[in-house]
Design a protein around this motif. Structure first.
Motif, short mmCIF file in Angstrom:
data_model
loop_
_atom_site.label_atom_id
_atom_site.label_comp_id
_atom_site.label_asym_id
_atom_site.label_seq_id
_atom_site.Cartn_x
_atom_site.Cartn_y
_atom_site.Cartn_z
N ALA A 167 32.55 34.34 38.31
CA ALA A 167 33.82 34.76 38.43
C ALA A 167 33.83 36.34 37.48
O ALA A 167 35.00 36.53 37.30
CB ALA A 167 34.54 33.74 37.35
N GLN A 168 32.79 36.91 37.43
CA GLN A 168 32.95 38.17 36.72
C GLN A 168 33.74 39.22 37.45
O GLN A 168 34.56 40.08 36.94
CB GLN A 168 31.61 38.77 36.41
CG GLN A 168 30.86 37.91 35.36
CD GLN A 168 31.61 37.89 33.82
OE1 GLN A 168 31.95 38.74 33.52
NE2 GLN A 168 31.84 36.61 33.58
N LYS A 210 44.25 38.21 43.77
CA LYS A 210 43.93 37.35 44.86
C LYS A 210 42.64 37.93 45.34
O LYS A 210 41.63 37.13 45.87
CB LYS A 210 45.05 37.68 45.92
CG LYS A 210 45.32 38.90 46.23
CD LYS A 210 46.44 39.00 47.26
CE LYS A 210 46.86 40.51 47.79
NZ LYS A 210 47.42 41.38 46.47
N TRP A 211 42.28 39.05 45.32
CA TRP A 211 41.24 39.61 46.20
C TRP A 211 39.87 39.40 45.19
O TRP A 211 38.81 38.94 45.69
CB TRP A 211 41.13 41.25 46.17
CG TRP A 211 42.30 41.61 47.03
CD1 TRP A 211 43.36 42.40 46.90
CD2 TRP A 211 42.33 41.33 48.60
NE1 TRP A 211 44.09 42.60 47.93
CE2 TRP A 211 43.65 41.93 48.99
CE3 TRP A 211 41.68 40.53 49.40
CZ2 TRP A 211 43.96 41.72 50.18
CZ3 TRP A 211 42.15 40.19 50.58
CH2 TRP A 211 43.39 41.09 51.20
N ALA A 212 39.95 39.36 43.72
CA ALA A 212 38.97 39.02 42.71
C ALA A 212 38.75 37.61 43.16
O ALA A 212 37.44 37.20 42.95
CB ALA A 212 39.24 39.47 41.38
N VAL A 213 39.70 36.76 42.97
CA VAL A 213 39.30 35.42 43.33
C VAL A 213 38.47 35.14 44.55
O VAL A 213 37.72 34.39 44.59
CB VAL A 213 40.53 34.45 43.09
CG1 VAL A 213 40.39 33.08 43.56
CG2 VAL A 213 41.29 34.61 41.88
N LEU A 214 38.84 35.72 45.52
CA LEU A 214 38.20 35.63 46.82
C LEU A 214 36.69 36.19 46.93
O LEU A 214 35.71 35.44 47.19
CB LEU A 214 39.07 36.54 47.87
CG LEU A 214 38.40 36.36 49.05
CD1 LEU A 214 38.46 34.80 49.88
CD2 LEU A 214 39.17 37.15 50.49
N LEU A 221 30.07 32.45 44.92
CA LEU A 221 29.66 31.15 44.66
C LEU A 221 29.31 30.26 46.18
O LEU A 221 28.19 29.42 46.20
CB LEU A 221 30.97 30.24 44.18
CG LEU A 221 30.91 28.81 44.22
CD1 LEU A 221 29.87 28.36 43.11
CD2 LEU A 221 32.18 28.25 43.65
N GLY A 222 30.16 30.77 47.10
CA GLY A 222 29.67 30.12 48.47
C GLY A 222 28.13 30.74 48.88
O GLY A 222 27.47 30.06 49.43
N ALA A 223 28.14 31.88 48.65
CA ALA A 223 26.63 32.54 49.03
C ALA A 223 25.35 31.74 48.06
O ALA A 223 24.49 31.62 48.46
CB ALA A 223 26.60 33.92 48.65
N GLY A 224 25.96 31.47 46.75
CA GLY A 224 24.68 30.82 45.92
C GLY A 224 24.28 29.64 46.26
O GLY A 224 23.33 29.17 46.27
#
Length: 470
Positions: free
Chosen positions: A418-419, A451-455, A461-464
């Motif tokens: 989330a950084q 919105k862009w930072a959350v995305l 997260l998805g890549a991890g």
């Protein structure tokens, strides 16, 4: 009750600043003071504020002297070669300028300090955005997200905090996360490309000559805004091909004229370039090796830079005065934020909010606690300081994960995602350097970037998860 009041206080703050009903400093002070009374602890407001100020005072001191130090380094020309390289790449193409902003912010972020990154990035790119009438919130948003991804470096803060809180090795947390973080950085660059194309479509592509004419005559000249190629055009508009040496010389002259920083400013010290470069390298090395507290390092470095580059007292006073506005704006925001954090922590609201979130995790999600940690880190690190999240919440999440067979390493890695959003939190002092130097309202920056930072955080997260890291 404290949980509800905590969420209500945060929501009230965000709504008021995004609607521009209150300035950030006023909201950071008055809203928590009011809610402290609602909680029934108004008599202890002074204690909470002093505790908050005491905790953030070193950060405020670091930012004050960091602004002076890097302001002086910008004045004397230390970063001019970097700026010229980025500007040569960007030229007057909005798409290249936005991508260049992300690249510059990512490169400078290697020093691990957000304030430094934002000072250098804004100083270099702000003149371009202003001359071409580009959106300044695009600049602040892209810079914040690029810095947020790079903030996960072991010396950047979050990784070290996670390692300390869970008694793990920082390398074991960070190194396996590199593919996911690289994916996040590539996403920021791709997003920069998309936002740049949007700006290019809105403004067109100007040549350097036309940008300079526009600045003087306040007349917008759009080139290639129709169906032609959207590559940057040659400054020469005559009948030749523009590929000869005369055109090359014209390009070089335009590069010299279209500077983000005035190449003829009287504060330049070319004879001291290598001294200033070595001083900066020594400062960053000392920061990484933690030879002294960071505020002390910046205090010593600022005093040294002023003394060597401007040995005469009137010149030193002039440089300090030149950067006083930024110093006052940022330090004021930091101390105002101390009221917010002091009340949140002192009244116990932040603890009740975190406990409520953890207690409401569905039982069936236990085996997926790493994913849950990544999702929870997005709002929690936005509404809390990194210290509060990593030392207060992360151990609880790790313990819950261990009960379901999820390792602490996976939990720690998930906590980093989330950084990109955290760097735009109202509780992060560096973001006030960013919006202050860019002359952008904090509410406008928040409305654009969230919105862009959350995305971006979700992409990491998805890549991890995809790479089996989390």
């Amino acid at each position: 009750m404290l949980t509800l009041l905590g969420f209500a206080m945060i929501a009230t703050f965000l709504v008021l600043i995004m609607l521009k009903k209150m300035s950030p400093i006023a909201a950071l002070v008055l809203i928590p003071a009011l809610f402290c009374v609602f909680v029934g602890k108004g008599a202890r407001l002074g204690d909470y504020v002093i505790d908050g100020v005491t905790g953030l005072a070193p950060t405020a001191a670091m930012l004050m002297f960091a602004i002076v130090y890097f302001g002086v380094m910008i004045d004397v020309g230390l970063f001019d070669p970097i700026v010229r390289g980025i500007l040569k790449f960007c030229r007057a193409d909005p798409l290249r300028i936005v991508v260049g902003t992300a690249l510059l912010a990512a490169i400078v972020s290697l020093d691990g300090d957000g304030s430094t990154t934002f000072m250098i990035t804004v100083s270099a790119m702000y003149p371009l955005y202003k001359r071409l009438k580009m959106s300044l919130v695009v600049m602040t948003g892209v810079a914040a997200m690029a810095n947020g991804v790079m903030n996960t470096l072991p010396w950047g803060g979050p990784t070290a905090r996670a390692a300390t809180a869970l008694k793990l090795d920082a390398g074991d947390i960070f190194v396996p996360m590199i593919p996911a973080l690289a994916t996040g950085l590539l996403f920021v660059l791709a997003l920069s490309y998309v936002l740049g194309r949007r700006e290019r479509k809105r403004l067109g592509v100007l040549t350097l000559d036309e940008a300079l004419v526009e600045e003087k005559e306040t007349e917008t000249v759009l080139v290639g805004a129709g169906g032609g190629s959207d590559r940057g055009k040659s400054p020469s508009s005559g009948g030749g091909s523009g590929s000869g040496t005369a055109a090359d010389r014209a390009d070089e002259e335009d590069d010299e004229r279209f500077q983000g920083l005035d190449p003829d400013r009287p504060t330049l010290r070319p004879g001291l370039y290598w001294f200033n470069a070595l001083l900066t390298v020594a400062l960053l090395t000392a920061m990484i090796m933690e030879l002294l507290p960071i505020p002390v390092l910046f205090l010593l470095a600022a005093a040294t830079a002023l003394t060597v580059n401007f040995p005469h007292m009137p010149d030193q006073k002039a440089r300090i005065a030149a950067h006083a506005e930024n110093v006052l704006n940022v330090s004021g925001m930091v101390f105002a934020a101390a009221v917010f954090t002091g009340v949140l922590q002192g009244t116990g609201m932040v603890d009740h909010m975190a406990t409520w979130l953890v207690d409401n995790i569905p039982g069936g999600m236990g085996p997926h606690m790493a994913f849950v940690t990544g999702i929870l880190s997005i709002p929690l690190t936005y509404f809390m300081s990194n210290d509060g999240f990593y030392f207060g919440i992360l151990p609880v999440l790790a313990e819950a994960g261990q009960a379901h067979g999820v390792s602490s390493l996976e939990i720690a890695r998930a906590s980093l995602v989330a950084q990109p959003l955290h760097m735009s939190s109202p509780l992060v002092p560096a973001v006030y350097v960013l919006v202050g130097m860019a002359k952008v309202e904090f509410g406008d920056h928040t409305r654009f970037v969230v919105k862009w930072a959350v995305l971006t955080s979700l992409v990491i997260l998805g890549a991890g998860i995809l790479f089996g890291i989390i």
